[in-house]
Each structure stands twice: as structure tokens, then as C-alpha cells.
Design an enzyme around this catalytic site. Structure first.
Site, short mmCIF file in Angstrom:
data_model
loop_
_atom_site.label_atom_id
_atom_site.label_comp_id
_atom_site.label_asym_id
_atom_site.label_seq_id
_atom_site.Cartn_x
_atom_site.Cartn_y
_atom_site.Cartn_z
N CYS A 73 -3.47 13.77 -14.44
CA CYS A 73 -2.52 12.67 -14.30
C CYS A 73 -1.14 13.23 -13.95
CB CYS A 73 -2.44 11.88 -15.60
SG CYS A 73 -3.88 10.82 -15.92
N ASN A 172 -18.34 15.49 -8.36
CA ASN A 172 -19.24 15.19 -9.46
C ASN A 172 -18.66 14.00 -10.22
OD1 ASN A 172 -20.75 17.52 -8.86
ND2 ASN A 172 -19.52 18.77 -10.22
N HIS A 183 -10.88 11.93 -14.83
CA HIS A 183 -9.97 11.48 -13.78
C HIS A 183 -10.67 11.59 -12.42
CE1 HIS A 183 -5.64 10.89 -12.54
NE2 HIS A 183 -6.22 11.15 -11.39
N HIS A 185 -11.68 12.80 -9.25
CA HIS A 185 -11.35 14.04 -8.55
C HIS A 185 -12.62 14.68 -8.00
CE1 HIS A 185 -12.92 15.84 -12.25
NE2 HIS A 185 -12.91 17.02 -11.65
N GLN A 187 -13.89 18.65 -5.86
CA GLN A 187 -13.61 20.07 -5.79
C GLN A 187 -13.92 20.59 -4.39
OE1 GLN A 187 -14.80 22.44 -9.37
NE2 GLN A 187 -15.87 20.57 -9.95
#
Length: 359
Positions: A73, A172, A183, A185, A187
């Protein structure tokens, strides 16, 4: 698009991606962070001809913190995070607990027939939005385009790094998948080798070209579009379909209609058309059992130095959920022998996904 580069307190790079040219990204990371861990150790498995990363420092990575302590965040007074700014659109930064990195390390002999070398490469985190309780399925088309621009930017830059052989962008989602942060996101991994899955599919693509003269991926797409029975959704530039030999109970592949080796080859209209189709498919997944679907979303792109004439950039999206209250576990046949057994017919999955009513 505006890209701003800064550094975190321990020297890791961070990139802001903004639609606004006047975005202020001058905030500084003032945390007292420990030194960055050494690079992982790669060990060669002579039985499978694969490299396995040994990254013991990842045992200590942050694991499912409460929302009030989320490191992805924006920072607020008294609670600094991995993102120094008080707000952001899309952010990419070097992973604090990477599987691969350019940090120095010490590597010895392990005996036997295994070779050992540094796990050189890079791992980055992509924050899709500053909204902690959102999801990729809820992103606007413009926000998805910005995420795609970040993927393209990072793929190009990481591909140019010495020793990098393949760049992999993925997400994932869900505790069932094994996420450590909730959160929204993804990779990016920059591998120092070509991954086993890519080597396997490129071998098949090479043999297909020798037999037919065609591109295997393009021919699979054409066949699925012609059959139609497993197509979930499509638009002018993209088609989403359940593959005929799906391994997973819920599995959808998304292909652009024009073959490009990587995301950077997509034209503006193709980039813009991806978001509406992809988020529609994600909402269909969530609506299938009327609950958030755990999934892995994986971009297949050409390696840096080999197979670019065979590659066809596309996404694989799949879930281990096979029913509202059941998960598919990779048990004896799948885990030990790599021999998949799917409990759900691909045609049934496609029909179910088509029947879901989305917002």
C-alpha cells in the site's frame, strides 16, 4: 506514459508508471532496512536437466500481514511501506526476497553430479493498483493498459541485462495458490536460463514446423477458433479459449490474433483490446462458483536468445478450484510422474464460463 525511477533505502530500484506527466514522485524511502540478501544458488539436476534455485533467505519473507501492515500500500505518516509515495497508479520494484538477483554470493561444491552456479537474474514485484481491496478483474481498461506498458517496459529492460535468458510476467491470486500478500500484485522473473516448460513447448513447435511448415501456436489458435466449442470470449484482436487437453479444471488461454514473440511486439490497438477481454474472463472465473477464484496468470514470451522465430506471446490462466468446495491437488500421478488427470471436461468448462453473467 511517464516512468519515474527511484531507489529504496537498501538500494533496490523502484519504478512508478503514471498516465499523468505531472505526477510527483519525489518521496524518499527513509526506512532502516537490513542489507540485501545474497543471490540464490543454482543446482543442476542431471536426471531432468533442470536448474533448481536454493534461496534460503525467502523463508523469512513477509507472510499474509493484516491490511493495516500491507507493504504494497502507499506510505502514510508513521507507516512507511515499499512504496514511498502517498499514492500511485502502477509501481514496479525489486523484490526484497528474490529468487534470483545480481547480489554477490559464495558457492561451493555439493558433490555428486550436480553443478553449482549463482542464481543471477532479477525478481520484481508489480503493484497493479494502490487499492488494497481491489483485484485485476476490477481494473479499468486504461489501468490494464498501464500495467501492460509496465510489463513491456520491464521485459525489454530485463532482457537486456547480462546473463538473463528469459523474462516471465505472472500473477498468483488467492490463499489457495499460496500467496504471501493479498494486495493486487504480480511478479516478474528474469531467469538465467530458459525454463523447462518453454524448452518443452519449443521442442514440440520445432517438430511441428518440420512436419507442416506452420507455427504450432498459431495453428492451435486457428483450430480452436474454427471449432468454437471451447472459445470463452473474443474480440477483434484476442481470443480466449479452454485448451482441448486442459490440465486444470479451470484453464483459459488468451492469444492475440497476430503472432508476436513478446508483449513489446503488440500494436497499440492490440494492447488496448486486451484489458476488456481479460477482465471479462476474470469476472467469469469469479462468477463460476460465486466466489473469488484462485488462479495463476502466466505470460509466455520468447526467450532472449533462442526460439524467437517459434514463439507466440500468449497468456495461460488456470485455477486449482474444481468445485465450490473442492480443490485439485497435484497428488501422486501429477507430482511424481508429471501425468495429469483432469476431473472436468474442457468443453464443459468453456460452456460454464460462457454462461456466467458478468457486470
Amino acid at each position: 506514459m511517464k516512468r519515474t525511477i527511484t531507489h529504496l533505502a537498501d538500494g533496490r530500484e523502484l519504478f512508478y508508471f503514471d498516465r499523468r506527466d505531472d505526477a510527483d514522485r519525489s518521496a524518499v524511502d527513509e526506512r532502516d532496512l537490513p542489507p540485501r540478501p545474497p543471490a540464490s544458488e543454482l543446482r543442476y539436476d542431471p536426471l531432468t536437466e533442470e536448474w533448481i534455485a536454493m534461496a534460503g533467505h525467502r523463508q523469512g519473507r513477509t507472510f499474509l500481514p493484516p491490511a493495516s501492515e500491507c507493504p504494497l500500500c502507499p506510505s502514510v505518516p508513521g507507516r512507511p511501506t515499499e512504496i514511498p509515495s502517498a499514492e500511485y497508479e502502477v509501481v514496479v520494484f525489486e523484490n526484497r526476497f528474490p529468487s534470483f538477483s545480481a547480489q554477490p554470493g559464495t558457492y561451493g561444491q555439493v558433490g555428486g553430479l550436480s553443478e553449482v552456479r549463482p542464481g543471477a537474474g532479477r525478481c520484481e514485484v508489480v503493484c497493479f493498483t494502490s487499492e488494497h481491496d481491489s483485484s485485476f478483474s476490477r481494473l479499468s481498461p486504461e489501468q490494464v493498459e498501464l500495467v501492460m506498458e509496465a510489463w513491456i517496459d520491464r521485459t525489454a529492460e530485463l532482457s537486456a541485462m547480462p546473463g538473463v535468458e528469459q523474462v516471465f510476467c505472472f500473477e498468483n491470486r488467492g490463499a489457495e495458490i499460496g500467496i504471501t500478500l493479498t494486495h493486487p500484485h504480480g511478479q516478474i522473473y528474469a531467469y538465467p536460463y530458459v525454463t523447462p516448460r518453454t524448452r518443452l513447448t519449443f521442442g514440440a513447435a520445432e517438430r511441428h514446423r518440420e512436419r507442416t511448415g506452420g507455427n504450432l501456436f498459431a495453428d492451435v489458435l486457428a483450430a480452436e477458433r474454427e471449432a468454437g466449442v471451447r472459445v470463452v470470449a473474443s474480440n477483434e484482436h484476442w481470443t480466449a479459449f479452454v485448451p482441448a487437453a486442459a490440465r486444470w479444471p479451470v484453464e483459459v488461454h488468451l492469444y492475440p490474433h497476430r503472432r508476436v514473440p513478446d508483449l513489446g511486439g503488440l500494436e497499440p490497438a492490440e494492447r488496448a483490446a486486451f484489458g476488456p477481454l481479460y477482465t471479462d474472463v476474470l469476472r467469469r472465473l469469479d462468477g463460476l462458483f460465486d466466489m473469488p477464484m484462485p488462479y495463476i496468470a502466466a505470460w509466455h514470451q520468447a526467450p532472449v536468445n533462442v526460439g524467437r522465430d517459434l514463439a507466440y506471446a500468449h497468456m495461460e490462466l488456470f485455477s486449482i478450484r474444481r468445485a465450490a468446495n473442492k480443490l485439485k491437488y497435484l497428488a501422486g500421478s501429477e507430482s511424481a510422474m508429471g501425468a495429469f488427470v483432469n476431473d472436468v471436461l474442457p468443453e464443459e468448462t468453456a460452456q460454464l464460463l460462457r454462461s456466467v453473467v458478468t457486470d
